[in-house]
Design a protein around this motif. Structure first.
Motif, PDB file in Angstrom:
ATOM      1  N   ILE A 179       6.747 -24.429  -9.176  1.00 12.08           N
ATOM      2  CA  ILE A 179       6.330 -23.313  -9.886  1.00 12.08           C
ATOM      3  C   ILE A 179       5.755 -23.450 -11.261  1.00 12.08           C
ATOM      4  O   ILE A 179       4.952 -23.012 -11.790  1.00 12.08           O
ATOM      5  N   ALA A 180       6.367 -24.444 -12.204  1.00  9.13           N
ATOM      6  CA  ALA A 180       6.045 -24.776 -13.375  1.00  9.13           C
ATOM      7  C   ALA A 180       4.710 -25.217 -13.266  1.00  9.13           C
ATOM      8  O   ALA A 180       3.730 -25.074 -14.062  1.00  9.13           O
ATOM      9  N   PHE A 181       4.643 -26.322 -12.466  1.00  8.41           N
ATOM     10  CA  PHE A 181       2.979 -26.647 -12.578  1.00  8.41           C
ATOM     11  C   PHE A 181       1.940 -25.818 -11.848  1.00  8.41           C
ATOM     12  O   PHE A 181       0.953 -25.842 -12.707  1.00  8.41           O
ATOM     13  N   ALA A 182       2.291 -24.816 -11.230  1.00  6.44           N
ATOM     14  CA  ALA A 182       1.575 -23.868 -10.783  1.00  6.44           C
ATOM     15  C   ALA A 182       0.869 -23.063 -11.961  1.00  6.44           C
ATOM     16  O   ALA A 182      -0.145 -22.402 -12.199  1.00  6.44           O
ATOM     17  N   MET A 183       2.189 -22.622 -12.689  1.00  3.80           N
ATOM     18  CA  MET A 183       2.012 -21.604 -13.829  1.00  3.80           C
ATOM     19  C   MET A 183       1.207 -22.425 -14.876  1.00  3.80           C
ATOM     20  O   MET A 183       0.414 -21.624 -15.924  1.00  3.80           O
ATOM     21  N   VAL A 184       1.461 -23.710 -15.102  1.00  2.00           N
ATOM     22  CA  VAL A 184       0.678 -24.329 -16.379  1.00  2.00           C
ATOM     23  C   VAL A 184      -0.851 -24.568 -16.137  1.00  2.00           C
ATOM     24  O   VAL A 184      -1.731 -24.663 -16.636  1.00  2.00           O
ATOM     25  N   ARG A 185      -0.725 -25.180 -14.843  1.00  2.00           N
ATOM     26  CA  ARG A 185      -1.981 -25.766 -14.272  1.00  2.00           C
ATOM     27  C   ARG A 185      -3.259 -24.922 -13.904  1.00  2.00           C
ATOM     28  O   ARG A 185      -4.392 -25.206 -13.598  1.00  2.00           O
ATOM     29  N   HIS A 186      -2.831 -23.646 -13.367  1.00  2.00           N
ATOM     30  CA  HIS A 186      -3.535 -22.813 -12.684  1.00  2.00           C
ATOM     31  C   HIS A 186      -3.609 -21.189 -13.307  1.00  2.00           C
ATOM     32  O   HIS A 186      -2.565 -20.905 -13.780  1.00  2.00           O
ATOM     33  N   ARG A 187      -4.740 -20.698 -13.082  1.00  2.00           N
ATOM     34  CA  ARG A 187      -4.810 -19.430 -13.542  1.00  2.00           C
ATOM     35  C   ARG A 187      -5.101 -18.478 -12.377  1.00  2.00           C
ATOM     36  O   ARG A 187      -5.916 -18.690 -11.566  1.00  2.00           O
ATOM     37  N   PHE A 188      -4.260 -17.539 -12.126  1.00  2.00           N
ATOM     38  CA  PHE A 188      -4.527 -16.425 -10.966  1.00  2.00           C
ATOM     39  C   PHE A 188      -3.926 -14.981 -11.406  1.00  2.00           C
ATOM     40  O   PHE A 188      -3.402 -14.961 -12.371  1.00  2.00           O
ATOM     41  N   LYS A 189      -4.118 -14.049 -10.461  1.00  2.00           N
ATOM     42  CA  LYS A 189      -3.943 -12.795 -10.980  1.00  2.00           C
ATOM     43  C   LYS A 189      -2.484 -12.389 -11.547  1.00  2.00           C
ATOM     44  O   LYS A 189      -1.978 -11.751 -12.207  1.00  2.00           O
TER      45      LYS A 189
ATOM     46  N   ARG B 176       0.027 -14.330 -12.292  1.00  2.00           N
ATOM     47  CA  ARG B 176       0.579 -15.222 -13.187  1.00  2.00           C
ATOM     48  C   ARG B 176       1.661 -14.436 -14.007  1.00  2.00           C
ATOM     49  O   ARG B 176       2.700 -14.897 -14.125  1.00  2.00           O
ATOM     50  N   SER B 177       0.948 -13.538 -14.717  1.00  2.00           N
ATOM     51  CA  SER B 177       2.020 -12.770 -15.645  1.00  2.00           C
ATOM     52  C   SER B 177       3.095 -11.953 -14.901  1.00  2.00           C
ATOM     53  O   SER B 177       4.143 -12.107 -15.440  1.00  2.00           O
ATOM     54  N   GLY B 178       2.818 -11.476 -13.893  1.00  2.00           N
ATOM     55  CA  GLY B 178       3.908 -10.824 -13.168  1.00  2.00           C
ATOM     56  C   GLY B 178       5.026 -11.899 -12.708  1.00  2.00           C
ATOM     57  O   GLY B 178       6.231 -11.790 -12.642  1.00  2.00           O
ATOM     58  N   ILE B 179       4.717 -12.998 -11.950  1.00  2.00           N
ATOM     59  CA  ILE B 179       5.765 -14.081 -11.744  1.00  2.00           C
ATOM     60  C   ILE B 179       6.246 -14.567 -12.801  1.00  2.00           C
ATOM     61  O   ILE B 179       7.624 -14.755 -12.874  1.00  2.00           O
ATOM     62  N   ASN B 180       5.588 -14.616 -13.990  1.00  2.00           N
ATOM     63  CA  ASN B 180       6.269 -15.047 -15.290  1.00  2.00           C
ATOM     64  C   ASN B 180       7.399 -13.972 -15.750  1.00  2.00           C
ATOM     65  O   ASN B 180       8.521 -14.583 -16.120  1.00  2.00           O
ATOM     66  N   ALA B 181       7.071 -12.820 -15.617  1.00  2.00           N
ATOM     67  CA  ALA B 181       8.135 -11.815 -15.975  1.00  2.00           C
ATOM     68  C   ALA B 181       9.285 -11.947 -14.973  1.00  2.00           C
ATOM     69  O   ALA B 181      10.581 -11.767 -15.415  1.00  2.00           O
ATOM     70  N   LEU B 182       9.079 -12.192 -13.664  1.00  2.00           N
ATOM     71  CA  LEU B 182      10.140 -12.181 -12.709  1.00  2.00           C
ATOM     72  C   LEU B 182      10.789 -13.387 -12.813  1.00  2.00           C
ATOM     73  O   LEU B 182      12.107 -13.460 -12.522  1.00  2.00           O
TER      74      LEU B 182
END
Length: 246
Positions: A66-76, A78-84
Motif C-alpha cells: 500500500i505504501a508503494f502504491a500511495m507514494v509511486r502512483h497517483r489515482f482518484k 488516493r486521498s480517501g484511502i489515505n484518510a481510511l
C-alpha cells in the motif's frame, strides 16, 4: 521513564508472602527458575507470540504494498484511502473493538472467535502503522538512484531488488518491529475479539484480580531485555555500515 522497567526487573527476584507480588519480601530466584508458573500463562504467552508473528507478517506485506502504491502512483481514490489508513490510529480502541465484536458475532458467531479473529483485528490496525513508516522511508529516497540503474540497462525487477528494496529495507524492518510490539501489547481490541482465547495481556489483567505471581515480572523483564538486545544489535549494525562507507 525507565523507573517502572527497573521496578519490574527488581520485583522479578522477589519471593512474595502471598499471592500478590506487590511488596518486597526477600530475594529469590524461584520465579526465574520456573518462569511459567502455570500452564495457562505459558499458553497465553505462546498465543500472543503466534498472533504477533502472523499479524506482523501479513500487515508488513500488505502495508508495504500500500505504501508503494500511495507514494509511486497517483489515482482518484488516493486521498480517501489515505484518510481510511489513519482512521484506525485515530479512532478509540473501545469503539474499534466493539465494532469488530459486532461484526464477528453477526458473521461467524461467538463460538468461532479466537486466534484468527484476533489476528484479523491486529492486522487491521497494524497496517496503518506499517504504511506510515514505509511511506516516510520511500518519500526520503533519492529517485535518481533508480533512474541511474535504469540508464545502466537494469530491468525493473533488477532495479527493485538491487536498488529500491535495500534502500527501503530499514523502513520495512522498523515497521515490522513496531507492528509486532503493538500487536503483542494490545488488550482492548483483543478482549473484544478473543472469544474463549486468552492472550498474555488478558492473562495479566485477570491475574491482577485474583493473584499476581512474580513470574509475570519475569516475563516482562525478558521482554524488556529482548527489546534492549534488538536495539543494541541494530545500533551496532548501523555503526558498522557507517564505518564501511567511510
Amino acid at each position: 521513564m525507565l523507573l517502572p522497567n527497573a521496578v519490574i526487573l527488581w520485583m522479578s527476584f522477589n519471593s512474595p508472602e502471598g499471592k500478590f507480588n506487590y511488596t518486597w519480601h526477600k530475594f529469590s530466584l524461584d520465579a526465574w527458575k520456573n518462569p511459567c508458573s502455570t500452564s495457562t500463562m505459558c499458553h497465553s504467552i505462546g498465543l500472543s507470540l503466534e498472533i504477533g508473528v502472523v499479524a506482523t507478517i501479513i500487515a508488513t506485506i500488505l502495508g508495504t504494498m500500500i505504501a508503494f502504491a500511495m507514494v509511486r502512483h497517483r489515482f482518484k481514490a488516493r486521498s480517501g484511502i489515505n484518510a481510511l489508513l489513519f482512521l484506525p490510529m485515530a479512532a478509540p480502541e473501545v469503539v474499534m473493538g466493539a465494532t469488530l465484536a459486532a461484526l464477528f458475532f453477526n458473521t461467524i458467531g461467538p463460538g468461532a472467535m479466537g486466534f484468527w479473529t484476533i489476528t484479523i483485528a491486529h492486522v487491521m490496525f497494524c497496517i496503518s502503522y506499517v504504511v506510515v513508516t514505509v511511506k516516510s522511508r520511500l518519500a526520503g529516497m533519492d529517485p535518481t538512484l533508480e533512474r541511474a540503474a535504469e540508464d545502466l540497462y537494469a530491468t525493473p525487477t533488477q532495479t527493485f531488488m538491487k536498488v529500491t528494496l535495500p534502500l527501503v529495507a530499514p523502513g520495512i524492518g522498523a515497521a515490522a518491529l513496531l507492528a509486532f510490539a503493538i500487536s503483542i501489547d494490545d488488550y482492548i481490541i483483543t478482549v473484544f475479539t478473543a472469544g474463549n482465547s486468552e492472550t498474555f495481556p488478558m492473562y495479566i489483567f485477570g491475574s491482577v484480580q485474583r493473584a499476581y505471581p512474580a513470574q509475570i515480572d519475569v516475563i516482562g523483564s525478558l521482554m524488556l531485555l529482548g527489546t534492549m538486545a534488538v536495539i543494541a544489535v541494530s545500533q551496532i549494525l548501523n555503526q558498522m555500515r557507517t564505518s564501511r562507507k567511510k
